[in-house]
Motif scaffolding. Sequence first.
Motif, PDB file in Angstrom:
ATOM      1  N   HIS A  48       1.031  -1.221   0.121  1.00  0.00           N
ATOM      2  CA  HIS A  48      -0.081   0.068   0.078  1.00  0.00           C
ATOM      3  C   HIS A  48       0.904   1.425   0.075  1.00  0.00           C
ATOM      4  O   HIS A  48       0.663   2.132  -0.745  1.00  0.00           O
ATOM      5  CB  HIS A  48      -0.888   0.065   1.209  1.00  0.00           C
ATOM      6  CG  HIS A  48      -1.767   1.397   1.377  1.00  0.00           C
ATOM      7  ND1 HIS A  48      -2.754   1.235   0.305  1.00  0.00           N
ATOM      8  CD2 HIS A  48      -1.772   2.298   2.260  1.00  0.00           C
ATOM      9  CE1 HIS A  48      -3.403   2.611   0.756  1.00  0.00           C
ATOM     10  NE2 HIS A  48      -2.725   2.994   1.816  1.00  0.00           N
ATOM     11  N   GLN A  71      -1.257  -3.227  -4.825  1.00  0.00           N
ATOM     12  CA  GLN A  71      -2.256  -3.947  -4.437  1.00  0.00           C
ATOM     13  C   GLN A  71      -2.055  -5.449  -4.628  1.00  0.00           C
ATOM     14  O   GLN A  71      -1.455  -5.554  -5.676  1.00  0.00           O
ATOM     15  CB  GLN A  71      -3.660  -3.371  -4.658  1.00  0.00           C
ATOM     16  CG  GLN A  71      -4.163  -3.422  -5.990  1.00  0.00           C
ATOM     17  CD  GLN A  71      -5.296  -2.994  -6.378  1.00  0.00           C
ATOM     18  OE1 GLN A  71      -6.379  -3.150  -5.760  1.00  0.00           O
ATOM     19  NE2 GLN A  71      -5.726  -1.966  -7.406  1.00  0.00           N
ATOM     20  N   SER A  72      -2.395  -6.145  -3.983  1.00  0.00           N
ATOM     21  CA  SER A  72      -2.299  -7.911  -4.056  1.00  0.00           C
ATOM     22  C   SER A  72      -3.295  -8.029  -5.123  1.00  0.00           C
ATOM     23  O   SER A  72      -4.429  -7.945  -5.215  1.00  0.00           O
ATOM     24  CB  SER A  72      -2.821  -8.514  -2.839  1.00  0.00           C
ATOM     25  OG  SER A  72      -3.150  -9.701  -3.226  1.00  0.00           O
ATOM     26  N   SER A  73      -2.688  -8.795  -6.212  1.00  0.00           N
ATOM     27  CA  SER A  73      -3.429  -9.166  -7.243  1.00  0.00           C
ATOM     28  C   SER A  73      -4.173 -10.434  -7.008  1.00  0.00           C
ATOM     29  O   SER A  73      -5.473 -10.272  -7.311  1.00  0.00           O
ATOM     30  CB  SER A  73      -2.562  -9.603  -8.352  1.00  0.00           C
ATOM     31  OG  SER A  73      -1.666  -8.715  -8.948  1.00  0.00           O
ATOM     32  N   MET A  94      -5.446 -11.062  -4.255  1.00  0.00           N
ATOM     33  CA  MET A  94      -6.818 -10.496  -3.244  1.00  0.00           C
ATOM     34  C   MET A  94      -7.976  -9.660  -4.341  1.00  0.00           C
ATOM     35  O   MET A  94      -8.998  -9.851  -4.200  1.00  0.00           O
ATOM     36  CB  MET A  94      -6.089  -9.580  -2.244  1.00  0.00           C
ATOM     37  CG  MET A  94      -7.204  -8.937  -1.424  1.00  0.00           C
ATOM     38  SD  MET A  94      -6.641  -7.843  -0.169  1.00  0.00           S
ATOM     39  CE  MET A  94      -6.127  -8.897   0.881  1.00  0.00           C
ATOM     40  N   LYS A  95      -7.264  -8.739  -5.383  1.00  0.00           N
ATOM     41  CA  LYS A  95      -8.125  -8.159  -6.220  1.00  0.00           C
ATOM     42  C   LYS A  95      -8.734  -8.869  -7.332  1.00  0.00           C
ATOM     43  O   LYS A  95     -10.024  -8.724  -7.473  1.00  0.00           O
ATOM     44  CB  LYS A  95      -7.421  -7.002  -6.846  1.00  0.00           C
ATOM     45  CG  LYS A  95      -8.119  -6.449  -7.948  1.00  0.00           C
ATOM     46  CD  LYS A  95      -7.257  -5.388  -8.670  1.00  0.00           C
ATOM     47  CE  LYS A  95      -7.981  -4.695  -9.632  1.00  0.00           C
ATOM     48  NZ  LYS A  95      -7.008  -3.561 -10.274  1.00  0.00           N
ATOM     49  N   SER A  96      -8.110 -10.105  -7.745  1.00  0.00           N
ATOM     50  CA  SER A  96      -8.614 -10.750  -8.765  1.00  0.00           C
ATOM     51  C   SER A  96      -9.284 -12.130  -8.385  1.00  0.00           C
ATOM     52  O   SER A  96     -10.361 -12.319  -9.242  1.00  0.00           O
ATOM     53  CB  SER A  96      -7.405 -11.304  -9.962  1.00  0.00           C
ATOM     54  OG  SER A  96      -7.063  -9.947 -10.129  1.00  0.00           O
ATOM     55  N   GLN A 146     -10.152 -12.698  -4.864  1.00  0.00           N
ATOM     56  CA  GLN A 146     -10.648 -12.864  -3.275  1.00  0.00           C
ATOM     57  C   GLN A 146      -9.846 -13.537  -2.683  1.00  0.00           C
ATOM     58  O   GLN A 146     -10.490 -14.158  -1.549  1.00  0.00           O
ATOM     59  CB  GLN A 146     -12.208 -12.862  -3.435  1.00  0.00           C
ATOM     60  CG  GLN A 146     -12.970 -11.692  -3.964  1.00  0.00           C
ATOM     61  CD  GLN A 146     -13.046 -11.958  -5.757  1.00  0.00           C
ATOM     62  OE1 GLN A 146     -13.470 -12.953  -6.095  1.00  0.00           O
ATOM     63  NE2 GLN A 146     -12.874 -10.715  -6.364  1.00  0.00           N
ATOM     64  N   HIS A 157      -2.951 -10.546   1.691  1.00  0.00           N
ATOM     65  CA  HIS A 157      -2.278  -9.766   0.543  1.00  0.00           C
ATOM     66  C   HIS A 157      -1.204 -10.728   0.154  1.00  0.00           C
ATOM     67  O   HIS A 157      -0.959 -10.482  -1.296  1.00  0.00           O
ATOM     68  CB  HIS A 157      -1.637  -8.817   1.809  1.00  0.00           C
ATOM     69  CG  HIS A 157      -2.428  -7.658   2.284  1.00  0.00           C
ATOM     70  ND1 HIS A 157      -3.299  -6.909   1.461  1.00  0.00           N
ATOM     71  CD2 HIS A 157      -2.789  -7.544   3.505  1.00  0.00           C
ATOM     72  CE1 HIS A 157      -4.008  -6.119   2.319  1.00  0.00           C
ATOM     73  NE2 HIS A 157      -3.890  -6.729   3.530  1.00  0.00           N
ATOM     74  N   GLU A 166      -0.164  -5.600  -8.234  1.00  0.00           N
ATOM     75  CA  GLU A 166      -0.334  -4.970  -9.437  1.00  0.00           C
ATOM     76  C   GLU A 166      -0.211  -3.472  -9.029  1.00  0.00           C
ATOM     77  O   GLU A 166      -0.666  -2.764  -7.958  1.00  0.00           O
ATOM     78  CB  GLU A 166      -1.875  -5.331  -9.792  1.00  0.00           C
ATOM     79  CG  GLU A 166      -2.253  -4.262 -10.652  1.00  0.00           C
ATOM     80  CD  GLU A 166      -3.930  -4.451 -11.288  1.00  0.00           C
ATOM     81  OE1 GLU A 166      -4.445  -3.432 -11.564  1.00  0.00           O
ATOM     82  OE2 GLU A 166      -4.325  -5.671 -11.120  1.00  0.00           O
TER      83      GLU A 166
END
Length: 247
Positions: free
Chosen positions: A48, A53-55, A57-59, A61, A65, A97
């Motif tokens: 952060h 950001q964690s890929s 986590m983002k892509s 779920q 992190h 990312e």
Amino acid sequence: MTIGSQKDVEALQEIGRIVAFTLNEMKRQAVAGMTTKELDELGGRILHRHGAQSSPMKSFQFPGHTCISVNDEVAHGIPGSRVLQPGDLINIDVCAEKDGYVADTGHSFQLAPYSEPVLRLCHHTHQTMMKVIGSLRHGVKINEIGKIIQQEAKRGGYSVISDLCSHGVGRAVHEWPQIPPVYNKHDPRTLKAGLVVTIEPFLSTGADYVVEQADGWTLRTPDRSFAAQHEHTIIITKDKPIILTVA
């Protein structure tokens, strides 16, 4: 992805440095007595702070992190209440990312007190990764990657985890091509200049495959054997690859 401009190279180098720095700091601050969640939250704060950001986590779920796997956990370990113990074998995998570009790196290491077999496994796996990377350039057949990994595993007395692959990366977590860690003589594909891929051998002291656990993420050896992974994101060129995941 395939590099299309110098902007692509610079953006990938930026996120590559960030994930490498994050992993290095997590390793440096990992101590017996802390939980894997505490270690993961450290990684999340570093990402952060650098605008990343964690890929996973983002892509997908993913509930963390970073992926933190311990002992016979090989990959995709979920950070949580598990307390790290002296002598644990730890794998940290950081994929993140920034500005639409993705880099991925991983590292296996042992907490003190150290044991020669575990240190040797980690070292040999790292040397295997670097030997593969040093052999790659435009025009090399993709199946050479699996051939070298198998040869080096045999030389060290280890098994190859055959169901975990290297892969394309750059704009998403997993892109074309999927790169098996074992040799397939029928695979005609070749590497092209500008292609962005990970190289990530998984070598084991026993099993050659992993089993998904009830949490839907964690991958563990079925025989409780240990495995190590090391991973860099690289750009294929007409000469030596560019390693992006260096701090």
